[in-house]
Design a protein around this motif. Sequence first.
Motif, PDB file in Angstrom:
ATOM      1  N   THR A  43       0.863  -1.175   0.000  1.00  0.00           N
ATOM      2  CA  THR A  43       0.000   0.000   0.000  1.00  0.00           C
ATOM      3  C   THR A  43       0.894   1.217   0.000  1.00  0.00           C
ATOM      4  O   THR A  43       1.834   1.317   0.782  1.00  0.00           O
ATOM      5  CB  THR A  43      -0.920   0.027   1.231  1.00  0.00           C
ATOM      6  N   VAL A  44       0.600   2.142  -0.899  1.00  0.00           N
ATOM      7  CA  VAL A  44       1.303   3.420  -0.983  1.00  0.00           C
ATOM      8  C   VAL A  44       0.266   4.498  -0.699  1.00  0.00           C
ATOM      9  O   VAL A  44      -0.912   4.336  -1.024  1.00  0.00           O
ATOM     10  CB  VAL A  44       1.993   3.578  -2.359  1.00  0.00           C
ATOM     11  N   SER A  51      -1.208   8.610  -0.506  1.00  0.00           N
ATOM     12  CA  SER A  51      -1.249   9.867  -1.258  1.00  0.00           C
ATOM     13  C   SER A  51      -1.995  10.921  -0.461  1.00  0.00           C
ATOM     14  O   SER A  51      -3.036  10.635   0.138  1.00  0.00           O
ATOM     15  CB  SER A  51      -1.969   9.647  -2.589  1.00  0.00           C
ATOM     16  N   ASP A  52      -1.464  12.158  -0.504  1.00  0.00           N
ATOM     17  CA  ASP A  52      -2.183  13.259   0.143  1.00  0.00           C
ATOM     18  C   ASP A  52      -3.193  13.895  -0.802  1.00  0.00           C
ATOM     19  O   ASP A  52      -3.951  14.761  -0.403  1.00  0.00           O
ATOM     20  CB  ASP A  52      -1.221  14.307   0.711  1.00  0.00           C
ATOM     21  N   GLY A  53      -3.205  13.466  -2.047  1.00  0.00           N
ATOM     22  CA  GLY A  53      -4.189  13.909  -3.034  1.00  0.00           C
ATOM     23  C   GLY A  53      -4.823  12.684  -3.672  1.00  0.00           C
ATOM     24  O   GLY A  53      -4.838  12.524  -4.890  1.00  0.00           O
ATOM     25  N   TRP A  54      -5.314  11.801  -2.809  1.00  0.00           N
ATOM     26  CA  TRP A  54      -5.743  10.468  -3.206  1.00  0.00           C
ATOM     27  C   TRP A  54      -6.723  10.452  -4.384  1.00  0.00           C
ATOM     28  O   TRP A  54      -6.534   9.682  -5.323  1.00  0.00           O
ATOM     29  CB  TRP A  54      -6.366   9.759  -2.000  1.00  0.00           C
ATOM     30  N   ALA A  55      -7.747  11.276  -4.361  1.00  0.00           N
ATOM     31  CA  ALA A  55      -8.767  11.227  -5.416  1.00  0.00           C
ATOM     32  C   ALA A  55      -8.148  11.431  -6.797  1.00  0.00           C
ATOM     33  O   ALA A  55      -8.449  10.693  -7.740  1.00  0.00           O
ATOM     34  CB  ALA A  55      -9.857  12.258  -5.156  1.00  0.00           C
ATOM     35  N   MET A  56      -7.266  12.387  -6.913  1.00  0.00           N
ATOM     36  CA  MET A  56      -6.650  12.658  -8.220  1.00  0.00           C
ATOM     37  C   MET A  56      -5.526  11.671  -8.511  1.00  0.00           C
ATOM     38  O   MET A  56      -5.451  11.119  -9.608  1.00  0.00           O
ATOM     39  CB  MET A  56      -6.139  14.100  -8.286  1.00  0.00           C
ATOM     40  N   ASP A  57      -4.625  11.467  -7.558  1.00  0.00           N
ATOM     41  CA  ASP A  57      -3.493  10.567  -7.799  1.00  0.00           C
ATOM     42  C   ASP A  57      -3.960   9.163  -8.151  1.00  0.00           C
ATOM     43  O   ASP A  57      -3.432   8.537  -9.080  1.00  0.00           O
ATOM     44  CB  ASP A  57      -2.558  10.522  -6.586  1.00  0.00           C
ATOM     45  N   LYS A  58      -4.956   8.655  -7.433  1.00  0.00           N
ATOM     46  CA  LYS A  58      -5.470   7.308  -7.721  1.00  0.00           C
ATOM     47  C   LYS A  58      -6.054   7.254  -9.127  1.00  0.00           C
ATOM     48  O   LYS A  58      -5.808   6.303  -9.869  1.00  0.00           O
ATOM     49  CB  LYS A  58      -6.509   6.886  -6.691  1.00  0.00           C
ATOM     50  N   SER A  59      -6.812   8.268  -9.513  1.00  0.00           N
ATOM     51  CA  SER A  59      -7.413   8.244 -10.847  1.00  0.00           C
ATOM     52  C   SER A  59      -6.346   8.319 -11.937  1.00  0.00           C
ATOM     53  O   SER A  59      -6.460   7.654 -12.968  1.00  0.00           O
ATOM     54  CB  SER A  59      -8.451   9.357 -11.009  1.00  0.00           C
ATOM     55  N   TRP A  60      -5.285   9.103 -11.720  1.00  0.00           N
ATOM     56  CA  TRP A  60      -4.223   9.199 -12.728  1.00  0.00           C
ATOM     57  C   TRP A  60      -3.423   7.899 -12.822  1.00  0.00           C
ATOM     58  O   TRP A  60      -3.075   7.472 -13.921  1.00  0.00           O
ATOM     59  CB  TRP A  60      -3.312  10.381 -12.430  1.00  0.00           C
ATOM     60  N   VAL A  61      -3.137   7.258 -11.695  1.00  0.00           N
ATOM     61  CA  VAL A  61      -2.420   5.980 -11.728  1.00  0.00           C
ATOM     62  C   VAL A  61      -3.294   4.912 -12.386  1.00  0.00           C
ATOM     63  O   VAL A  61      -2.818   4.119 -13.201  1.00  0.00           O
ATOM     64  CB  VAL A  61      -1.952   5.557 -10.318  1.00  0.00           C
ATOM     65  N   PHE A  72      -0.584  -3.049  -6.719  1.00  0.00           N
ATOM     66  CA  PHE A  72      -0.454  -2.377  -5.430  1.00  0.00           C
ATOM     67  C   PHE A  72      -1.691  -1.526  -5.195  1.00  0.00           C
ATOM     68  O   PHE A  72      -2.485  -1.307  -6.095  1.00  0.00           O
ATOM     69  CB  PHE A  72       0.819  -1.519  -5.372  1.00  0.00           C
ATOM     70  N   THR A  73      -1.828  -1.044  -3.980  1.00  0.00           N
ATOM     71  CA  THR A  73      -2.982  -0.245  -3.581  1.00  0.00           C
ATOM     72  C   THR A  73      -2.539   1.173  -3.260  1.00  0.00           C
ATOM     73  O   THR A  73      -1.471   1.376  -2.690  1.00  0.00           O
ATOM     74  CB  THR A  73      -3.633  -0.864  -2.322  1.00  0.00           C
ATOM     75  N   ILE A  74      -3.379   2.135  -3.616  1.00  0.00           N
ATOM     76  CA  ILE A  74      -3.162   3.525  -3.227  1.00  0.00           C
ATOM     77  C   ILE A  74      -4.248   3.882  -2.228  1.00  0.00           C
ATOM     78  O   ILE A  74      -5.431   3.667  -2.481  1.00  0.00           O
ATOM     79  CB  ILE A  74      -3.222   4.474  -4.439  1.00  0.00           C
ATOM     80  N   SER A  75      -3.830   4.420  -1.101  1.00  0.00           N
ATOM     81  CA  SER A  75      -4.763   4.741  -0.034  1.00  0.00           C
ATOM     82  C   SER A  75      -4.591   6.209   0.364  1.00  0.00           C
ATOM     83  O   SER A  75      -3.503   6.761   0.244  1.00  0.00           O
ATOM     84  CB  SER A  75      -4.472   3.826   1.165  1.00  0.00           C
ATOM     85  N   PRO A  76      -5.653   6.822   0.863  1.00  0.00           N
ATOM     86  CA  PRO A  76      -5.534   8.211   1.326  1.00  0.00           C
ATOM     87  C   PRO A  76      -4.615   8.313   2.544  1.00  0.00           C
ATOM     88  O   PRO A  76      -4.728   7.527   3.485  1.00  0.00           O
ATOM     89  CB  PRO A  76      -6.957   8.603   1.713  1.00  0.00           C
ATOM     90  N   LEU A  77      -3.724   9.265   2.541  1.00  0.00           N
ATOM     91  CA  LEU A  77      -2.819   9.486   3.667  1.00  0.00           C
ATOM     92  C   LEU A  77      -3.595   9.734   4.955  1.00  0.00           C
ATOM     93  O   LEU A  77      -3.175   9.313   6.039  1.00  0.00           O
ATOM     94  CB  LEU A  77      -1.888  10.671   3.370  1.00  0.00           C
ATOM     95  N   GLU A  78      -4.751  10.362   4.850  1.00  0.00           N
ATOM     96  CA  GLU A  78      -5.565  10.669   6.025  1.00  0.00           C
ATOM     97  C   GLU A  78      -5.934   9.406   6.816  1.00  0.00           C
ATOM     98  O   GLU A  78      -6.214   9.493   8.007  1.00  0.00           O
ATOM     99  CB  GLU A  78      -6.843  11.411   5.620  1.00  0.00           C
ATOM    100  N   ARG A  79      -5.916   8.255   6.175  1.00  0.00           N
ATOM    101  CA  ARG A  79      -6.264   7.009   6.870  1.00  0.00           C
ATOM    102  C   ARG A  79      -5.266   6.655   7.951  1.00  0.00           C
ATOM    103  O   ARG A  79      -5.592   5.905   8.867  1.00  0.00           O
ATOM    104  CB  ARG A  79      -6.370   5.852   5.877  1.00  0.00           C
ATOM    105  N   ILE A  80      -4.027   7.156   7.843  1.00  0.00           N
ATOM    106  CA  ILE A  80      -3.015   6.793   8.838  1.00  0.00           C
ATOM    107  C   ILE A  80      -2.536   7.992   9.662  1.00  0.00           C
ATOM    108  O   ILE A  80      -1.636   7.852  10.485  1.00  0.00           O
ATOM    109  CB  ILE A  80      -1.817   6.066   8.190  1.00  0.00           C
ATOM    110  N   LEU A  81      -3.130   9.148   9.442  1.00  0.00           N
ATOM    111  CA  LEU A  81      -2.777  10.326  10.232  1.00  0.00           C
ATOM    112  C   LEU A  81      -3.617  10.386  11.491  1.00  0.00           C
ATOM    113  O   LEU A  81      -4.817  10.097  11.464  1.00  0.00           O
ATOM    114  CB  LEU A  81      -3.008  11.609   9.439  1.00  0.00           C
ATOM    115  N   THR A  82      -3.003  10.792  12.587  1.00  0.00           N
ATOM    116  CA  THR A  82      -3.758  11.041  13.812  1.00  0.00           C
ATOM    117  C   THR A  82      -4.230  12.497  13.790  1.00  0.00           C
ATOM    118  O   THR A  82      -3.696  13.324  13.041  1.00  0.00           O
ATOM    119  CB  THR A  82      -2.873  10.808  15.056  1.00  0.00           C
ATOM    120  N   GLU A  83      -5.205  12.797  14.601  1.00  0.00           N
ATOM    121  CA  GLU A  83      -5.679  14.185  14.673  1.00  0.00           C
ATOM    122  C   GLU A  83      -4.575  15.150  15.096  1.00  0.00           C
ATOM    123  O   GLU A  83      -4.443  16.223  14.508  1.00  0.00           O
ATOM    124  CB  GLU A  83      -6.905  14.287  15.585  1.00  0.00           C
TER     125      GLU A  83
END
Length: 177
Positions: free
Chosen positions: A91-92, A94-104, A117-128
Amino acid sequence: MKKRQNAKLFRPFIVDVEASGFGYESYPIEIGLALEGENRYCSLISPADRWVHWDMAAQATHHISREILIRHGKPLDHVAKELNSILNGLTVYSDGWAMDKSWVTRLFFEAGIRQAFTISPLERILTEPQMEIWHATKENIFMSLDLTRHRACSDAFIIQETFFRTRMKTIDQPLNL
């Protein structure tokens, strides 16, 4: 204690994509990865024949002309195979998941290759707490490093380093892994 230490040292793999524009007709022109340690991957992407959309505002942002892509870009299938080789089964983020995933996705579709491989939003692993200090930390990193902004590899590294530094400052908070 070891689990906490590993979480503290965790650096996610980051992907960043520069594109021909900002709308639905846009396509990937450069892809960058920040990997383990100092390891990075970056490639210009030669546009497919039917990829003709070009936005001068995007070009002004990333400083890559279509002519540069045609001269120096790697073929789509070559880039897709390299990405699969590097990221196979991972899993890699991205902080711009919607666009980066669509371009990849567009890159792999056009190349006729299944993405391994999988692209996931960076927000999924960030704490508040990380999110609260994210922008100031990122700006400090950018100011302290001599990197070109809005190039895929540099942006991926800055994002990864921001994650790491915000994590170090907020280590008492559990990761969302």
